[in-house]
Design a protein around this motif. Sequence first.
Motif, PDB file in Angstrom:
ATOM      1  N   ALA A  18      55.009  45.914  34.151  1.00  0.00           N
ATOM      2  CA  ALA A  18      55.120  47.076  34.353  1.00  0.00           C
ATOM      3  C   ALA A  18      53.877  48.684  33.935  1.00  0.00           C
ATOM      4  O   ALA A  18      53.333  49.133  33.784  1.00  0.00           O
ATOM      5  N   VAL A  19      53.999  47.570  32.481  1.00  0.00           N
ATOM      6  CA  VAL A  19      53.440  47.932  31.384  1.00  0.00           C
ATOM      7  C   VAL A  19      51.871  48.371  31.730  1.00  0.00           C
ATOM      8  O   VAL A  19      50.806  49.018  31.755  1.00  0.00           O
ATOM      9  N   LEU A  20      51.214  46.966  32.286  1.00  0.00           N
ATOM     10  CA  LEU A  20      50.035  46.602  32.246  1.00  0.00           C
ATOM     11  C   LEU A  20      49.686  46.257  33.216  1.00  0.00           C
ATOM     12  O   LEU A  20      48.440  46.566  33.621  1.00  0.00           O
ATOM     13  N   MET A  21      50.231  46.532  34.731  1.00  0.00           N
ATOM     14  CA  MET A  21      49.513  45.847  36.311  1.00  0.00           C
ATOM     15  C   MET A  21      49.121  47.669  36.572  1.00  0.00           C
ATOM     16  O   MET A  21      47.709  46.268  37.207  1.00  0.00           O
ATOM     17  N   PRO A  22      49.218  48.599  35.906  1.00  0.00           N
ATOM     18  CA  PRO A  22      47.798  49.383  36.422  1.00  0.00           C
ATOM     19  C   PRO A  22      46.264  49.519  35.973  1.00  0.00           C
ATOM     20  O   PRO A  22      45.613  49.607  36.537  1.00  0.00           O
ATOM     21  N   ILE A  23      46.363  48.085  34.464  1.00  0.00           N
ATOM     22  CA  ILE A  23      45.106  47.788  34.549  1.00  0.00           C
ATOM     23  C   ILE A  23      44.505  46.968  35.177  1.00  0.00           C
ATOM     24  O   ILE A  23      42.819  47.241  35.710  1.00  0.00           O
ATOM     25  N   VAL A  24      44.840  45.920  36.082  1.00  0.00           N
ATOM     26  CA  VAL A  24      44.208  45.002  36.732  1.00  0.00           C
ATOM     27  C   VAL A  24      43.818  45.834  37.651  1.00  0.00           C
ATOM     28  O   VAL A  24      42.638  45.632  38.712  1.00  0.00           O
ATOM     29  N   ALA A  25      44.868  46.917  38.284  1.00  0.00           N
ATOM     30  CA  ALA A  25      44.321  47.482  39.741  1.00  0.00           C
ATOM     31  C   ALA A  25      43.355  48.250  39.437  1.00  0.00           C
ATOM     32  O   ALA A  25      42.815  48.421  40.115  1.00  0.00           O
ATOM     33  N   SER A  26      43.526  49.015  38.279  1.00  0.00           N
ATOM     34  CA  SER A  26      42.228  50.131  38.043  1.00  0.00           C
ATOM     35  C   SER A  26      41.270  49.012  37.529  1.00  0.00           C
ATOM     36  O   SER A  26      40.147  50.145  38.097  1.00  0.00           O
ATOM     37  N   MET A  27      40.891  48.594  37.008  1.00  0.00           N
ATOM     38  CA  MET A  27      39.997  47.597  36.453  1.00  0.00           C
ATOM     39  C   MET A  27      39.191  46.800  37.998  1.00  0.00           C
ATOM     40  O   MET A  27      37.665  48.023  38.207  1.00  0.00           O
ATOM     41  N   GLY A  28      39.760  46.292  38.563  1.00  0.00           N
ATOM     42  CA  GLY A  28      39.347  45.697  39.862  1.00  0.00           C
ATOM     43  C   GLY A  28      38.359  47.324  41.360  1.00  0.00           C
ATOM     44  O   GLY A  28      38.237  47.441  41.885  1.00  0.00           O
ATOM     45  N   GLY A  29      39.842  48.420  40.900  1.00  0.00           N
ATOM     46  CA  GLY A  29      39.019  49.828  41.902  1.00  0.00           C
ATOM     47  C   GLY A  29      38.132  50.213  40.874  1.00  0.00           C
ATOM     48  O   GLY A  29      36.960  50.106  42.028  1.00  0.00           O
ATOM     49  N   ASN A  30      38.407  49.901  39.992  1.00  0.00           N
ATOM     50  CA  ASN A  30      36.967  50.502  39.541  1.00  0.00           C
ATOM     51  C   ASN A  30      35.199  49.792  40.204  1.00  0.00           C
ATOM     52  O   ASN A  30      34.078  50.743  40.117  1.00  0.00           O
TER      53      ASN A  30
ATOM     54  N   THR B 191      42.493  50.301  48.718  1.00  0.00           N
ATOM     55  CA  THR B 191      43.775  49.053  49.286  1.00  0.00           C
ATOM     56  C   THR B 191      43.718  47.671  48.755  1.00  0.00           C
ATOM     57  O   THR B 191      44.613  47.765  47.904  1.00  0.00           O
ATOM     58  N   VAL B 192      42.433  47.374  49.621  1.00  0.00           N
ATOM     59  CA  VAL B 192      42.132  45.633  49.083  1.00  0.00           C
ATOM     60  C   VAL B 192      42.623  45.404  47.078  1.00  0.00           C
ATOM     61  O   VAL B 192      43.363  44.773  47.049  1.00  0.00           O
ATOM     62  N   THR B 193      41.838  46.613  46.519  1.00  0.00           N
ATOM     63  CA  THR B 193      41.561  45.837  44.703  1.00  0.00           C
ATOM     64  C   THR B 193      43.308  45.827  44.083  1.00  0.00           C
ATOM     65  O   THR B 193      44.056  45.738  43.567  1.00  0.00           O
ATOM     66  N   ASP B 194      43.889  47.721  44.519  1.00  0.00           N
ATOM     67  CA  ASP B 194      44.912  47.858  44.364  1.00  0.00           C
ATOM     68  C   ASP B 194      46.049  47.003  44.688  1.00  0.00           C
ATOM     69  O   ASP B 194      46.801  46.086  43.845  1.00  0.00           O
ATOM     70  N   VAL B 195      45.485  46.249  46.400  1.00  0.00           N
ATOM     71  CA  VAL B 195      46.969  44.989  47.139  1.00  0.00           C
ATOM     72  C   VAL B 195      46.880  43.620  45.925  1.00  0.00           C
ATOM     73  O   VAL B 195      47.442  42.770  45.418  1.00  0.00           O
ATOM     74  N   VAL B 196      45.890  43.631  46.064  1.00  0.00           N
ATOM     75  CA  VAL B 196      45.403  42.869  45.077  1.00  0.00           C
ATOM     76  C   VAL B 196      45.498  41.934  44.029  1.00  0.00           C
ATOM     77  O   VAL B 196      45.875  41.302  43.238  1.00  0.00           O
ATOM     78  N   GLY B 197      45.249  43.360  42.801  1.00  0.00           N
ATOM     79  CA  GLY B 197      45.393  43.553  41.705  1.00  0.00           C
ATOM     80  C   GLY B 197      46.698  43.374  41.430  1.00  0.00           C
ATOM     81  O   GLY B 197      47.354  42.341  40.372  1.00  0.00           O
TER      82      GLY B 197
ATOM     83  N   ALA C 185      43.682  35.793  34.070  1.00  0.00           N
ATOM     84  CA  ALA C 185      43.652  35.178  35.142  1.00  0.00           C
ATOM     85  C   ALA C 185      43.773  36.211  36.113  1.00  0.00           C
ATOM     86  O   ALA C 185      43.107  36.369  37.214  1.00  0.00           O
ATOM     87  N   ALA C 186      44.461  37.322  36.591  1.00  0.00           N
ATOM     88  CA  ALA C 186      44.460  38.048  37.341  1.00  0.00           C
ATOM     89  C   ALA C 186      43.622  39.627  37.887  1.00  0.00           C
ATOM     90  O   ALA C 186      42.520  39.702  38.820  1.00  0.00           O
ATOM     91  N   MET C 187      42.967  39.544  36.390  1.00  0.00           N
ATOM     92  CA  MET C 187      41.675  40.227  36.419  1.00  0.00           C
ATOM     93  C   MET C 187      40.319  39.404  36.729  1.00  0.00           C
ATOM     94  O   MET C 187      39.483  40.324  37.757  1.00  0.00           O
TER      95      MET C 187
END
Lengths: 468, 468
Positions: free
Chosen positions: B336-348, B449-455, B412-414
């Motif tokens: 839960a702590v790390l998951m926003p990082i993957v989504a946020s980097m993808g979003g940017n 949406t794509v980057t959040d979901v995929v992230g 890997a997720a990144m």
Amino acid sequence: MSDQVELQEDAPEEEAERTDYALEPKKVAAVLYAVDIEDRDKLVELMEPLHPADIADLLEQVNAFDRSRLIRLYGMEFDGDILSELDESIREDVIAVLTPQVLTQAVRDLDSDDVVDLIEDLEDAQQEAILGALEDTERAAVQQSLSYPEYSAGRLMQREVVMAPEHWTVGEAIDHLRNTPEEDLPDQFYHIIMVDPRLHPVGNVTLGKLMRSKRATPLKDLLEQTFQVIPAMRDEGDVAYAFNQYHLISAPVVDDEGRLIGVITIDDAMAVLDEEHEEDILRLAGVDGESTLSDSVRATTRRRLPWLAVNLVTAIAASIVISFFEEAIAQVVALAVLMPIVASMGGNAGTQSLTVAVRAIATKDLTGSNVWRVIRRECAVGLINGAVFAVVMGIVGLVWFGSPALGYVIAAAMVINMVIAGLAGTGIPVLLEKVGVDPALASGAFVTTVTDVVGFFAFLGLAAAVLL
Amino acid sequence: MSDQVELQEDAPEEEAERTDYALEPKKVAAVLYAVDIEDRDKLVELMEPLHPADIADLLEQVNAFDRSRLIRLYGMEFDGDILSELDESIREDVIAVLTPQVLTQAVRDLDSDDVVDLIEDLEDAQQEAILGALEDTERAAVQQSLSYPEYSAGRLMQREVVMAPEHWTVGEAIDHLRNTPEEDLPDQFYHIIMVDPRLHPVGNVTLGKLMRSKRATPLKDLLEQTFQVIPAMRDEGDVAYAFNQYHLISAPVVDDEGRLIGVITIDDAMAVLDEEHEEDILRLAGVDGESTLSDSVRATTRRRLPWLAVNLVTAIAASIVISFFEEAIAQVVALAVLMPIVASMGGNAGTQSLTVAVRAIATKDLTGSNVWRVIRRECAVGLINGAVFAVVMGIVGLVWFGSPALGYVIAAAMVINMVIAGLAGTGIPVLLEKVGVDPALASGAFVTTVTDVVGFFAFLGLAAAVLL
């Protein structure tokens, strides 16, 4: 200004049929085929009706290998205006492919301001090559302009001007124009600039008025009413703003003593306006303002990395906030499920406020006189929209997880974060502008950090207080 | 075109001192003070040196109450050009405050194209009032232009044109100009448009060339080489593009039969370019393209809400993905702590690709001929940047939570999410353009949406598989 292309007799009809001005892929394919089979006549025939700006676009669209083959085959047909229309990112490659003869002939066609625009970003060797190709007078003019800082009016202006002393009559002005040799005149001009004995510009006379007046009329009587003089050190962005704001067609440029040294025409100002907007749009998205579609993978990666690095730091900051509440999350996993919503809504609301503020600063609409009213407005908007989505999320939280308390918590966090978003979205760009940082460039990172941190903190903090 | 303001004798010096063109708050304060003490002479004295565009900015910056008091006190001094410079959002309020006499006198000063631009967005009652104020010929011209669709070249053009038949000589053209009454000529013009017997434009002659040539010279010999004819139904955005691309100063507008019906000048094209950019910037940020700083709180809220609603849906979609992995999160709260990082980097990263693509589509640089090369480039960039940050995050994950597995997973997720971001960021705008949706408007929501979901899915999915 570039009007080197031949007039197409059938231009009107053709234009009328086309739906827009984009290069048709068919055309590009035909050109590439001619290059493949090295059919020079065919290539020239295909390129000949194209405007240099379109040829430049075509060179930007094909890959580096085809580009150099095309240029070699095109040879002496290569026009100087194509160079000035090219993206900086591939100019150097193109110039590198040109033979010295072609380059020389190409740059000799250009106005001094186009040559300046062309070489200012080249590396020294190529600059030398081009300066060497110019006649002495031309070279002097170019070096003169280069002595002004980049992005200044002095760089933008063209040095050929048409001026007249205050005491002249229409007749004297017309005779002067008739007797000036072609090469001493700008290739297009719309005004005669009237100057006092110290060469200070005092007014503009349009050619239309000049032509319609009696020879005996004093020029003084024909002055345009809107008249702006531009200092050579003025930033080109401000110049573009002035042209757009005051509907200028051309404006005299003066040195520190206010003496006339050149003129800027609206088409150059329009190009600057276009570039400045482009830069702002890209910077707001965290992309280097100079980025173009023809950048290599390496260049693109390098241009994008810094912003992503900044974003990583802000994302980690948010994660640290989350980590304060690991316990709460471990007990109520629903918090982990819902927390991104609060942050994401705040981030979007913040970006909205931020973009409006950045634009208003650029268009000089956001000033000391109204900044507080705007901030109040943005916070009010955040409060109202926050309330709306608070209700929605409250219900979602309740229905989804069957916990009214969770509903209240997310609703409250939503309101808090969206008000903060309005405040930060307007306040941060204004502050950055005050301290001399381009708000378009830096605001995004700060605002999202604020909305992420506040979003997670408000939601998880309230949850920890209320639910545990 | 507006050049109604008096020439300031001291303009040059004053200009030279000012650092930019913004209205100084001091000036605004002085004006408001004059309004407070109802000192009309002082007000007129303060406003008189201001360009109508600056007066419009001033009216936009003060609040509604001061605005109407100012206008009432200013009275008959109120200039028509101020109206055409005003933001649409407050035009109606301003016109409502003007007395019929002031309004009549104001609109009579304006060119037909300015009147059109002024009334097209007004409600019927005000349109009637203004049309009523015009002379019959003027009214007819305005109604003619209004018969063309909004944002078309027909709306943008001015109807006063200077034309000459193909067989004329320089002398005939000059005499014609001399003998045409002032009011039948555009208040500024730079070209004579040569037309064939069917009134089809065949070329442009600049006044400069005309003036410098012998009376006996056939106009045919003086035609400009760059010449673009604009169909009346052409979108104004394409018109602005053509002016910028081909460095046009003015261009003839033709009807379906290709007959000359008007002319568009570059200053109007520049204004359109400015508005179009403004719209794109705002839309990319999820703000209604028409938004202005002078919108009320209510208007602003309404303009921002839809995008936030869309974003809420995408955020909830992301939350649903997270909810699939509640179990995993309950066991390993670090997720839960790390998951926003993957989504946020993808979003940017996605926003970066998206913005570059949207701009390239707008400038017609991204076409069928190079779309695949660009998509490949964006994915490659995503892969490289993804790899870089994967290493960083892998280390962070390891150091922070002491779990190598967690490091591999987030790394890997990144990579996955940033490659997807490059693909979606370019592919989605291109697809939207194909189906006729403005990519600037809609791409953002889809890409995030794509980057959040995929992230979230990539990170939590891998974690569930590897860690549990």
